[in-house]
Enzyme design. Structure first.
Site, PDB file in Angstrom:
ATOM      1  N   HIS A 194      -7.194  -4.057  27.995  1.00 23.41           N
ATOM      2  CA  HIS A 194      -8.334  -3.527  28.759  1.00 23.41           C
ATOM      3  C   HIS A 194      -9.686  -4.053  28.274  1.00 23.41           C
ATOM      4  CE1 HIS A 194      -5.559  -0.827  30.753  1.00 23.41           C
ATOM      5  NE2 HIS A 194      -5.000  -0.639  29.569  1.00 23.41           N
ATOM      6  N   SER A 226      -6.247   2.900  26.809  1.00 18.43           N
ATOM      7  CA  SER A 226      -5.943   2.821  28.238  1.00 18.43           C
ATOM      8  C   SER A 226      -6.168   4.123  28.992  1.00 18.43           C
ATOM      9  CB  SER A 226      -4.503   2.344  28.444  1.00 18.43           C
ATOM     10  OG  SER A 226      -3.607   3.208  27.780  1.00 18.43           O
ATOM     11  N   LYS A 232      -4.076  -7.256  34.535  1.00 13.65           N
ATOM     12  CA  LYS A 232      -5.217  -6.363  34.772  1.00 13.65           C
ATOM     13  C   LYS A 232      -6.421  -7.215  35.203  1.00 13.65           C
ATOM     14  CE  LYS A 232      -3.079  -3.078  31.613  1.00 13.65           C
ATOM     15  NZ  LYS A 232      -1.872  -3.082  32.364  1.00 13.65           N
TER      16      LYS A 232
END
Ligand SMILES: Cc1ncc(COP(=O)(O)O)c(C=O)c1O
Length: 402
Positions: free
Chosen positions: A219, A191, A250
């Site tokens: 991610h 991250s 996200k």
């Protein structure tokens, strides 16, 4: 002699933090929690009354504000209201939760999935449910804080290995008595650094040493793999992960976390993990938004090509200016500034030119590696990325970084 409350450790911690924050504020270098008051199209935001190019977003595919996703959230409010009726096991499971979990399982090519109210809570509860006293949990040194906290909370023996160093991981395995229960955990994309775990090797080692493998795909969903399904698809190794963890905050523009895996695993987590049993589920609007977002990823594959092209342009451009971007290969692009002060000055200069980037300083990253943690998304256009590179270059030159 008894210390008073005004002198004890709690008071000292509170005062020390207050002092640090006041110091940054006095220098005009305080960038914590800047409120965004409006979304102005996919890649621009209104911050303190100024429209800025957003280069700090985790919405990697630019899905925040997508009409289909917004419509799904609004329809869910009309159908269910804004909340659940309580914790899931008592009255809080809605049909939309089941539909979302089926969608996630299909997307992740797993038998089943379970959701929780945040990615942080997911790691905490899943790790501490799966391992306990007498077991071993082995974690990459740069894993996300929620994984670290889950490992500590579990009571298992907690071993860490040098970041992405597979020899170090093998040495850890060799230290563990044979016959022990072992869980290995790593981020797929890290991250703060944007680099990718050595997936083929970590899978090979877990098989060799009979360890369970849990990968946090916060991610990589929407970013890695031809159809955005994540790291297994990226390496052509479907089915290699035992515990596929991800977030819904996200690429998926909602909130929540999930684990996908075998039916047996998910059944166990549903009956044993405390964040499922003792905490309310996602609000219906957020569950519906998340479900719609997984559909949009498959319906609009151009977004995945675009995020990868944008990441390539941004990383290459910054490197050509002379910046150190560590080993990133993805949309998370660290621009190493060295000292915290450098990172804060670079942030100020960029924001003065309406480029919204944010700094990351110690303890979130090691001292001396303070940085701008810039991100690109599929909502950026090449000219906007080129302009952002120019602004960062100018700021870097001004402080003698490049
Ligand atoms: C790798 C990783 N895992 C888990 C989380 C926690 O997810 P959430 O913010 O959805 O709680 C984050 C958040 O930044 C993350 O980066």
């Amino acid at each position: 002699m008894e210390i008073t409350k005004a002198e004890d450790n709690i008071s000292q911690r509170i005062h020390a933090m207050g002092h640090r924050v006041d110091g940054f504020k006095a220098q005009g270098l305080y960038y914590y929690n800047q409120p965004i008051s409006e979304l102005c199209g996919g890649a621009r935001v209104l911050v303190n009354g100024r429209e800025m190019d957003m280069f700090a977003s985790y919405s990697y595919l630019g899905l925040i504000g997508h009409p289909k996703i917004n419509a799904a959230a609004k329809a869910a409010i009309d159908k269910y209201g804004t909340g659940t009726h309580g914790v899931r096991t008592l009255a809080g499971t809605l049909t939309i939760h089941g539909e979302l979990e089926e969608t996630i399982a299909a997307f992740k090519k797993a038998e089943a999935a379970v959701t929780y109210s945040s990615g942080y809570a997911t790691n905490l509860t899943v790790v501490s449910t799966l391992v306990g006293r007498g077991d071993y949990v082995i974690s990459d040194k740069l894993n996300h804080a929620s994984i670290v906290d889950g490992c500590l909370m579990s009571g298992a023996k907690f071993l860490r290995f040098q970041h992405n160093d597979m020899e170090a991981l093998e040495q850890r395995f060799q230290q563990i008595p044979s016959g022990s229960t072992k869980l290995v955990i790593a981020d797929s994309v890290f991250s703060m650094d944007g680099d990718v775990i050595n997936f083929p090797k970590i899978v090979e080692l877990c098989r060799k040493y009979h360890a369970w493998l849990m990968i946090d795909e916060a991610h990589s969903v929407g970013v890695l793999g031809k159809t955005g399904r994540g790291i297994e698809e990226h390496f052509g190794m479907e089915g290699a992960i035992d515990i596929k963890m991800g977030t819904l905050s996200k690429t998926i523009p909602s909130v929540g976390g999930y684990v996908a895996g075998s039916k047996e695993l998910i059944n166990y987590l549903r009956h044993a993990s405390r964040a499922y049993i003792f905490s309310a589920a996602l609000p219906p609007a957020q569950a519906a938004a998340a479900k719609a977002a997984f559909e949009v990823i498959l319906e609009e594959p151009w977004r995945i090509e675009k995020i990868n092209a944008n990441a390539h342009q941004f990383i290459t451009g910054l490197k050509q200016c002379g910046f150190d971007t560590l080993f990133t290969e993805t949309a998370i692009v660290p621009v190493v500034c060295g000292s915290a002060e450098n990172a804060l000055i670079m942030t100020r200069d960029a924001q003065q030119k309406d480029l919204f980037v944010l700094p990351v300083v110690s303890p979130a990253v090691p001292p001396g590696l303070a940085r701008l943690r810039a991100t690109v998304t599929a909502a950026h256009e090449p000219d906007v990325i080129a302009h952002a590179i120019d602004i960062i270059q100018e700021a870097g030159k001004r402080i003698g970084l490049i």
